[in-house]
Motif scaffolding. Structure first.
Motif, PDB file in Angstrom:
ATOM      1  N   GLN A 239       2.245   1.680  -3.460  1.00  0.00           N
ATOM      2  CA  GLN A 239       1.187   2.173  -4.353  1.00  0.00           C
ATOM      3  C   GLN A 239       1.020   3.680  -4.204  1.00  0.00           C
ATOM      4  N   ASN A 240       0.960   4.140  -2.962  1.00  0.00           N
ATOM      5  CA  ASN A 240       0.797   5.581  -2.725  1.00  0.00           C
ATOM      6  C   ASN A 240       1.976   6.363  -3.293  1.00  0.00           C
TER       7      ASN A 240
ATOM      8  N   GLU B 253      -5.869  -3.172  -6.210  1.00  0.00           N
ATOM      9  CA  GLU B 253      -4.731  -2.417  -6.739  1.00  0.00           C
ATOM     10  C   GLU B 253      -5.098  -1.787  -8.083  1.00  0.00           C
TER      11      GLU B 253
ATOM     12  N   ARG C 291      -7.279   1.225  -7.409  1.00  0.00           N
ATOM     13  CA  ARG C 291      -6.586   2.354  -6.778  1.00  0.00           C
ATOM     14  C   ARG C 291      -5.697   3.102  -7.756  1.00  0.00           C
TER      15      ARG C 291
ATOM     16  N   GLU D   5       0.835  -1.203   0.000  1.00  0.00           N
ATOM     17  CA  GLU D   5       0.000   0.000   0.000  1.00  0.00           C
ATOM     18  C   GLU D   5       0.869   1.253   0.000  1.00  0.00           C
TER      19      GLU D   5
END
Ligand code: ADP
Ligand code: ADP
Length: 228
Positions: free
Chosen positions: A176-177, A199, A202, A173
């Protein structure tokens, strides 16, 4: 920026991995390819940098049929990040990144300077991590180096094949950010393969939902999720 026109890939053993696929990806757009294992996502990516050739159809990069582009030159225009970052084990993190630039003809000092900037861009401190070897990094840090290397040649297109698939959910996570922040800055045209629907939702400006060798849906995450 990337256009697939009715592309089919049949492997020599007869397996049809991709079956009449058409897809248009705009410049600066991040498209996630999502679907179960074996539905043709990786094959789609491999055809973009000519690791595999389509059996039928064609792929255009900025309007140019990639079949006519020398694979070595093509790969300078396309960064590739895979699940196991694929770093050189006997080179430091800084050298791993600088080597890409040296291969493009950069001199040693500017290559190392730029490599340090790239490490910084992906959230690594060059003075702390630059001299380490890949096995002295965590999985998430190795993937960051993989992204730095893929960005080194400043390619317009990035291919990412489950880049965060091998790290634990919390780190994933985080990555990803960070990747979303990075993408807002560099605005590459990105194909991002994942089998994780969350995923895909997002990260994707649009998501291509794969069935067997085909895209069953191609739209924004909001529309895909809202679909009956
Ligand atoms: P993924 O689902 O991420 O593609 P796999 O374990 O299915 O991972 O495949 C790993 C590699 O092996 C890929 O590069 C893929 O192209 C290749 N591969 C997958 N299936 C076959 C097959 N039947 N024959 C030969 N190579 C294959
Ligand atoms: P995904 O990335 O969605 O897991 P792949 O593109 O790796 O899917 O594979 C799609 C299909 O093609 C699978 O049935 C796989 O076994 C097959 N395949 C992949 N690579 C090869 C290969 N080199 N030779 C034969 N079959 C392959």
């Amino acid at each position: 920026m990337l256009l697939f026109e009715d592309v089919t890939k049949r492997y020599p053993d007869g397996t049809v991995a991709v079956d009449g696929l058409s897809l248009e990806v705009a410049e600066g757009e991040l498209v996630t390819l999502v679907g179960p294992s074996g539905c043709g996502k990786t094959t789609t990516m491999k055809m973009v940098n000519r690791l595999e050739e389509p059996t039928e159809g064609r792929i255009l990069l900025a309007g140019e049929d990639i079949a006519g582009i020398d694979p070595v030159l093509l790969r300078r225009r396309i960064g590739y990040v895979i699940q196991q970052a694929g770093l050189f084990p006997h080179r430091t993190v800084l050298d791993n990144t600088a080597t890409v630039l040296r291969l493009l003809g950069w001199r040693r000092a500017p290559a190392r300077e730029r490599a340090a900037e790239l490490l910084d861009l992906v959230g690594l401190d060059p003075s702390v991590h630059g001299d380490r070897y890949p096995d002295q990094l965590s999985g998430g840090q190795r993937q960051r180096v993989g992204v730095a290397r893929a960005l080194a040649a400043d390619p317009p297109v990035l291919l990412m094949d489950e880049p965060f698939g091998a790290v634990d959910p919390v780190v994933r996570e985080h990555l990803q950010n960070e990747f979303l922040r990075l993408q807002a800055e560099v605005r590459k045209t990105v194909l991002f393969v994942t089998h994780d629907i969350e995923e895909a939702v997002r990260l994707g400006d649009r998501m291509a939902v794969y069935g067997h060798g085909r895209i069953e849906q191609f739209d924004t995450p909001a529309t895909v999720l809202g679909a009956p």
